[in-house]
Scaffold this motif. Sequence first.
Motif, PDB file in Angstrom:
ATOM      1  N   THR A 446       0.839  -1.200   0.000  1.00 15.44           N
ATOM      2  CA  THR A 446       0.000   0.000   0.000  1.00 15.44           C
ATOM      3  C   THR A 446       0.877   1.254   0.000  1.00 15.44           C
ATOM      4  N   ASP A 447       0.300   2.370  -0.419  1.00 15.52           N
ATOM      5  CA  ASP A 447       1.012   3.638  -0.515  1.00 15.52           C
ATOM      6  C   ASP A 447       1.233   4.214   0.891  1.00 15.52           C
ATOM      7  N   VAL A 450       0.074   8.047   2.007  1.00 19.01           N
ATOM      8  CA  VAL A 450      -1.249   8.337   2.567  1.00 19.01           C
ATOM      9  C   VAL A 450      -1.255   8.070   4.069  1.00 19.01           C
ATOM     10  N   GLN A 451      -0.639   6.996   4.481  1.00 21.48           N
ATOM     11  CA  GLN A 451      -0.579   6.679   5.907  1.00 21.48           C
ATOM     12  C   GLN A 451       0.237   7.722   6.666  1.00 21.48           C
ATOM     13  N   ALA A 468      -6.647   4.433   5.919  1.00 25.92           N
ATOM     14  CA  ALA A 468      -5.735   4.474   4.765  1.00 25.92           C
ATOM     15  C   ALA A 468      -5.327   3.075   4.306  1.00 25.92           C
ATOM     16  N   THR A 469      -4.730   2.301   5.216  1.00 28.61           N
ATOM     17  CA  THR A 469      -4.179   1.005   4.810  1.00 28.61           C
ATOM     18  C   THR A 469      -5.265   0.044   4.340  1.00 28.61           C
ATOM     19  N   ARG A 471      -8.368   0.607   3.406  1.00 36.27           N
ATOM     20  CA  ARG A 471      -9.106   1.080   2.223  1.00 36.27           C
ATOM     21  C   ARG A 471      -8.326   0.797   0.950  1.00 36.27           C
ATOM     22  N   GLN A 472      -7.000   0.913   1.010  1.00 33.40           N
ATOM     23  CA  GLN A 472      -6.190   0.621  -0.174  1.00 33.40           C
ATOM     24  C   GLN A 472      -6.099  -0.874  -0.454  1.00 33.40           C
TER      25      GLN A 472
END
Length: 545
Positions: A446-447, A450-451, A468-469, A471-472
């Motif tokens: 994951t990106d 964003v986190q 964030a985590t 949802r991705q």
Amino acid sequence: MRSAGAVVVLLGVLAAAVWSVIDLRINLATMVDSVDNATAFLARVVPLDFPPLGELVAMTAQTLAIVVVATALAVVLSTPAAIFAAANTTTGPLARGAARSLIVLSRAIPDVIFAIVLFRFLGLGALPGILALAFHSVGMIGKLYADAIEQVDAGPPEAITAAGGRRWQWITGAVLPQVMPQVVATALHRFDINLRTAVLLGYVGVGGIGMEIANALRTMNYQRGMALALVVLVVCVLLELLSGAIRARLAPGAGDRGGWLGRLTDAWVHAPRETHRPQRRRDGRVRVTPPWDAERIRRLAGVLVTVAVLAAATVGSGIDVAALGENLAGLPAAVGLFWPPETGGILPTLLEALLITVQIGLAATLLGMVLALPIGVLAARNVAPHPRVATALRTVIVTVRAFPELIIAIVLIVITGLGPVPGALALGIGSVGLLGKLVADSVEETDVRVQDALRAAGATRSQVFFGATLRQALPAFVAHVLYQLDVNIRSATLLGIVGAGGIGFYLLNAARVQEFGVVTTIVLLVLAVVLSVEAIAVWARRVVR
């Protein structure tokens, strides 16, 4: 609208899985009632009865040889199939559709079905098992190879084409070298899977340690059977660690490949280093072939070792070449035995058993999901509260993956009795290994930006995870669970052979009494269910992506 439809379908699958767990009576009370049986089973197992070392080495070596030959054959068959299935290397839509259909069909038919049919065509021995493993492996290897080929850099093939190169020249000179790391890594991963399956195929006549386990357990010699199962477990763990280390060395960004393992992988996958200036011979002519330096000698040594291993495995597998010619002569008559399909007067029973097989797959996926999601999430290094937690859970995942579902199912069958419950529990436990790894990898991919943004805004650890985590990673979670369902339904057919319920039991019985028309009917029923589940899974993954 399509997203709403996907949600409805996924909720329907979840409801069916919950119903399967309830209908199969998988509950804590069942486990508690089996405690006495577990104690009695342990008393009958200890002390373990290992065969003489020479016999143990011979049967283990034969199984490994069968798996090596089968995996190598699968790679050979999958490579052209992948070339025709990939959009950038195929000769046209018709060839691509045919190759993709072949790959899907190979993946949909379980190994044991291939084995049972081939035993009738080719007789007993190692060859039917090798071909069964190879044909089914094409489904996975061919798909992954085709996906890798479609992602190669288009520049080198276009350069060769512009220079007048033919199609086979830019495929062999520019496409295959780029995907060689994926070729080796996928083959190693499939080798792990084939090793576990080869043990199960011992129940239908494939030689090696799997057949010895089957013979021991059929005669209720649990001391010998569990001793051999322990050997299989140790071999699986060692090969899992070795192949995992090699795959890690082949991964992009693995860095310097020092040491013997790095040199070995270099010999397999690395092309010669480019030289910026032409090299000349002593007479002044430009050298058109690379010099015999240390790198070239190392690559040649790697190729020779690989060829030697394949040759030794071919001999050690016990393939009877003389009998092969005789069996092929009777192939047309043997094929005729399987057509037309027949029900044997037990179609309602077969349909009921098929439903139980589907229930086992659904229940196993639900149980595996409940266990694998938290384990996989906490095994991700970017989510775990401490690096030691991630390392410990990664170790748990690797350990569970090393246990063949067959061994787990056999133990549970002895403890809980015949039926679908031990099959569902065995597949549920096995799902933790694959599904947990996929979940952990998805979370780590994951990106993190964003986190980090949420953390900078003062969000707590749980808020970062859910906001964030998760949802991705959620679309990947859905895809992984659906893939696990696909795998579990196919595996449920296999475990039915050892008494874990479902249609596999009737498949083996029909083959033993030579009711080959019934075998064909069962194959068609299983194929229809597997293709339907795969179609639903592919559609749902595409929508939620």
